[in-house]
Design a protein around this motif. Structure first.
Motif, PDB file in Angstrom:
ATOM      1  N   GLY A 108       0.813  -1.217   0.000  1.00 54.04           N
ATOM      2  CA  GLY A 108       0.000   0.000   0.000  1.00 54.04           C
ATOM      3  C   GLY A 108       0.843   1.260   0.000  1.00 54.04           C
ATOM      4  O   GLY A 108       0.474   2.260  -0.646  1.00 54.04           O
ATOM      5  N   LEU A 109       1.982   1.248   0.703  1.00 53.79           N
ATOM      6  CA  LEU A 109       2.881   2.405   0.645  1.00 53.79           C
ATOM      7  C   LEU A 109       3.362   2.624  -0.790  1.00 53.79           C
ATOM      8  O   LEU A 109       3.507   3.761  -1.242  1.00 53.79           O
ATOM      9  CB  LEU A 109       4.072   2.195   1.575  1.00 53.79           C
ATOM     10  N   GLY A 110       3.594   1.530  -1.502  1.00 52.74           N
ATOM     11  CA  GLY A 110       3.989   1.657  -2.902  1.00 52.74           C
ATOM     12  C   GLY A 110       2.890   2.246  -3.764  1.00 52.74           C
ATOM     13  O   GLY A 110       3.139   3.074  -4.644  1.00 52.74           O
ATOM     14  N   ALA A 111       1.648   1.814  -3.529  1.00 47.14           N
ATOM     15  CA  ALA A 111       0.525   2.365  -4.294  1.00 47.14           C
ATOM     16  C   ALA A 111       0.364   3.861  -4.019  1.00 47.14           C
ATOM     17  O   ALA A 111       0.161   4.668  -4.944  1.00 47.14           O
ATOM     18  CB  ALA A 111      -0.760   1.620  -3.949  1.00 47.14           C
ATOM     19  N   LEU A 112       0.461   4.253  -2.747  1.00 43.16           N
ATOM     20  CA  LEU A 112       0.394   5.678  -2.410  1.00 43.16           C
ATOM     21  C   LEU A 112       1.547   6.446  -3.053  1.00 43.16           C
ATOM     22  O   LEU A 112       1.382   7.594  -3.481  1.00 43.16           O
ATOM     23  CB  LEU A 112       0.421   5.853  -0.893  1.00 43.16           C
ATOM     24  N   ALA A 113       2.713   5.799  -3.131  1.00 40.35           N
ATOM     25  CA  ALA A 113       3.862   6.448  -3.766  1.00 40.35           C
ATOM     26  C   ALA A 113       3.594   6.716  -5.245  1.00 40.35           C
ATOM     27  O   ALA A 113       4.019   7.744  -5.780  1.00 40.35           O
ATOM     28  CB  ALA A 113       5.107   5.582  -3.594  1.00 40.35           C
ATOM     29  N   TRP A 114       2.876   5.799  -5.914  1.00 42.38           N
ATOM     30  CA  TRP A 114       2.547   6.053  -7.319  1.00 42.38           C
ATOM     31  C   TRP A 114       1.688   7.305  -7.453  1.00 42.38           C
ATOM     32  O   TRP A 114       1.939   8.163  -8.295  1.00 42.38           O
ATOM     33  CB  TRP A 114       1.832   4.866  -7.954  1.00 42.38           C
ATOM     34  N   TRP A 115       0.655   7.413  -6.625  1.00 38.15           N
ATOM     35  CA  TRP A 115      -0.215   8.586  -6.728  1.00 38.15           C
ATOM     36  C   TRP A 115       0.532   9.866  -6.383  1.00 38.15           C
ATOM     37  O   TRP A 115       0.251  10.921  -6.952  1.00 38.15           O
ATOM     38  CB  TRP A 115      -1.438   8.400  -5.826  1.00 38.15           C
ATOM     39  N   ALA A 116       1.475   9.785  -5.455  1.00 35.26           N
ATOM     40  CA  ALA A 116       2.273  10.967  -5.115  1.00 35.26           C
ATOM     41  C   ALA A 116       3.260  11.311  -6.233  1.00 35.26           C
ATOM     42  O   ALA A 116       3.584  12.484  -6.441  1.00 35.26           O
ATOM     43  CB  ALA A 116       3.029  10.735  -3.807  1.00 35.26           C
ATOM     44  N   ALA A 117       3.740  10.288  -6.943  1.00 31.11           N
ATOM     45  CA  ALA A 117       4.745  10.510  -7.984  1.00 31.11           C
ATOM     46  C   ALA A 117       4.138  10.888  -9.326  1.00 31.11           C
ATOM     47  O   ALA A 117       4.826  11.467 -10.176  1.00 31.11           O
ATOM     48  CB  ALA A 117       5.588   9.244  -8.151  1.00 31.11           C
ATOM     49  N   ASP A 118       2.870  10.577  -9.525  1.00 30.18           N
ATOM     50  CA  ASP A 118       2.213  10.817 -10.805  1.00 30.18           C
ATOM     51  C   ASP A 118       2.202  12.316 -11.121  1.00 30.18           C
ATOM     52  O   ASP A 118       1.613  13.117 -10.394  1.00 30.18           O
ATOM     53  CB  ASP A 118       0.782  10.280 -10.746  1.00 30.18           C
ATOM     54  N   ARG A 119       2.838  12.679 -12.198  1.00 30.60           N
ATOM     55  CA  ARG A 119       2.963  14.105 -12.545  1.00 30.60           C
ATOM     56  C   ARG A 119       1.660  14.696 -13.071  1.00 30.60           C
ATOM     57  O   ARG A 119       1.586  15.912 -13.291  1.00 30.60           O
ATOM     58  CB  ARG A 119       4.091  14.291 -13.561  1.00 30.60           C
ATOM     59  N   GLN A 120       0.664  13.853 -13.292  1.00 27.46           N
ATOM     60  CA  GLN A 120      -0.636  14.396 -13.674  1.00 27.46           C
ATOM     61  C   GLN A 120      -1.356  15.004 -12.469  1.00 27.46           C
ATOM     62  O   GLN A 120      -2.325  15.735 -12.631  1.00 27.46           O
ATOM     63  CB  GLN A 120      -1.489  13.305 -14.309  1.00 27.46           C
ATOM     64  N   ARG A 121      -0.883  14.664 -11.287  1.00 24.94           N
ATOM     65  CA  ARG A 121      -1.417  15.275 -10.069  1.00 24.94           C
ATOM     66  C   ARG A 121      -0.539  16.457  -9.701  1.00 24.94           C
ATOM     67  O   ARG A 121       0.670  16.440  -9.920  1.00 24.94           O
ATOM     68  CB  ARG A 121      -1.454  14.261  -8.920  1.00 24.94           C
ATOM     69  N   GLY A 122      -1.125  17.460  -9.129  1.00 25.28           N
ATOM     70  CA  GLY A 122      -0.389  18.673  -8.795  1.00 25.28           C
ATOM     71  C   GLY A 122       0.549  18.477  -7.615  1.00 25.28           C
ATOM     72  O   GLY A 122       0.518  17.468  -6.917  1.00 25.28           O
ATOM     73  N   PRO A 123       1.395  19.480  -7.351  1.00 23.93           N
ATOM     74  CA  PRO A 123       2.348  19.390  -6.241  1.00 23.93           C
ATOM     75  C   PRO A 123       1.677  19.281  -4.879  1.00 23.93           C
ATOM     76  O   PRO A 123       2.214  18.658  -3.977  1.00 23.93           O
ATOM     77  CB  PRO A 123       3.162  20.676  -6.362  1.00 23.93           C
TER      78      PRO A 123
END
Length: 357
Positions: free
Chosen positions: A207-222
């Protein structure tokens, strides 16, 4: 997101995979038993601690699974889970057959606890269904449990994303559901070894990895990246404060490193090297094949080589290199063709770029 931002994944997979190979060589022996008096700290570290590299794999697995599922509408979860099963099991079962043959060959040359007895039909079927740990069957290879857990974790993540997709605000509901299950795993299930055959025990790392994807996704803002990274830190910090576990520390560090690297904020030495890319690409195959290869080399050196540290050290080196070579051959001649066959069977073009296994 450009594939260049994923090169750190190959480097991390390459390092983690080699640590697992060396861990099993040190843990199972018997070649490393002759080395232990000469280098007890080194052999002891690989035997007892290198195994936590598995949690780097689990974290990267969650990262890549979230990325893969983000590219589709998870409105048919059973179909998505079935696709995962078809992708994982054929190369895994090919490796299990090799492991069975390796055990039979090794048994001719030595007697050792790491050699499995010839499997029963029920035991073999349990492995094919990824149920061997749940049903209490002895594993036929050291990496078999991981494939079964990876499948459970993917199924659980798929279910959570399907539930999130049924709400009106799925863009934030998915991280909330995953974060909640991650918290339950880190703060409850992962503290109880009785759960280690089930996904909830390992979902903290995944789950930490999945959250890391959403945090790393550049389509999401800073702002989203900061909030999600804060959630990762909070979950990991609470888990370590409740009870320090090196495996959770590795998962937390891996998740944060993925966010920073994929956001372009850090770069590790060697992450763009061709060797790292290649070793990362074949890491799953090496993971599947290294145990039977190491078992045969151990048996051969027990039977035919002198019981001297220098000779047995050469055997350890040979087993390590042979595991990489066997993984490369397996990747090219078994894993890739079977993956292409599975893709063509469901009318999908073979994936390009970063692998999601």
């Amino acid at each position: 997101m450009p594939t260049t931002h994923f090169r750190i994944l190959d480097l991390l997979k390459a390092v983690a995979c080699n640590l697992i190979v060396l861990h099993h060589l040190a843990y199972y022996g018997p070649m490393t038993d002759y080395l232990r008096p000469l280098m007890p700290d080194v052999v002891g570290w690989f035997s007892q601690h290198a195994r936590i590299a598995v949690h780097a794999f689990l974290t990267m697995g969650g990262f890549l699974a979230a990325r893969s599922l983000a590219g589709m509408a998870v409105d048919e979860p059973l179909r998505a889970v079935w696709r995962r099963f078809v992708k994982l099991v054929p190369p895994y079962m090919a490796a299990i057959c090799i492991a069975v043959a390796a055990s039979a060959l090794a048994a001719r040359w030595m007697t050792h606890d790491s050699i499995s007895a010839p499997p029963t039909l029920a035991q073999f079927a349990a492995h094919a269904l990824l149920l061997q740990s749940i049903l209490g069957y002895e594993s036929l290879s050291a990496g078999a449990w991981y494939v079964a857990i990876d499948f459970q974790l993917f199924a659980l993540l798929t279910l959570l994303l399907w539930l999130a997709g049924r709400g009106r605000h799925s863009w934030w509901l998915a991280p909330v559901l995953v974060g909640g299950c991650c918290a339950a795993s880190l703060l409850v299930f992962n503290l109880d070894p009785a759960w280690d055959a089930w996904a909830p025990y390992f979902f903290g790392s995944y789950g930490l990895g999945a959250l890391a994807w959403w945090a790393a996704d550049r389509q999401r803002g800073p702002l989203a990246a900061v909030v999600l990274s804060g959630a990762i830190l909070l979950l990991g910090g609470l888990a370590l404060e409740l009870e320090f576990r090196s495996r959770i520390a590795v998962a937390l560090g891996t998740a944060l490193l993925l966010v920073l690297a994929c956001r372009g904020l850090v770069r590790l030495p060697g992450q763009n090297a061709r060797l790292a890319a290649y070793l990362g690409r074949i890491s799953y195959a090496v993971f599947l094949l290294h145990f039977p290869v190491s078992l045969v080399v151990n048996a051969a050196f027990t039977r035919f080589a002198p019981a001297q540290p220098e000779a047995q050290a050469a055997g350890v080196l040979l087993a390590w290199l042979a595991s990489l070579a066997a993984g490369a051959a397996f990747h090219r001649w078994v894993e890739v063709p079977l993956s292409a066959l599975a893709d063509s069977a469901r009318g999908k073009r073979p994936a390009q770029g970063v692998r999601t296994t």
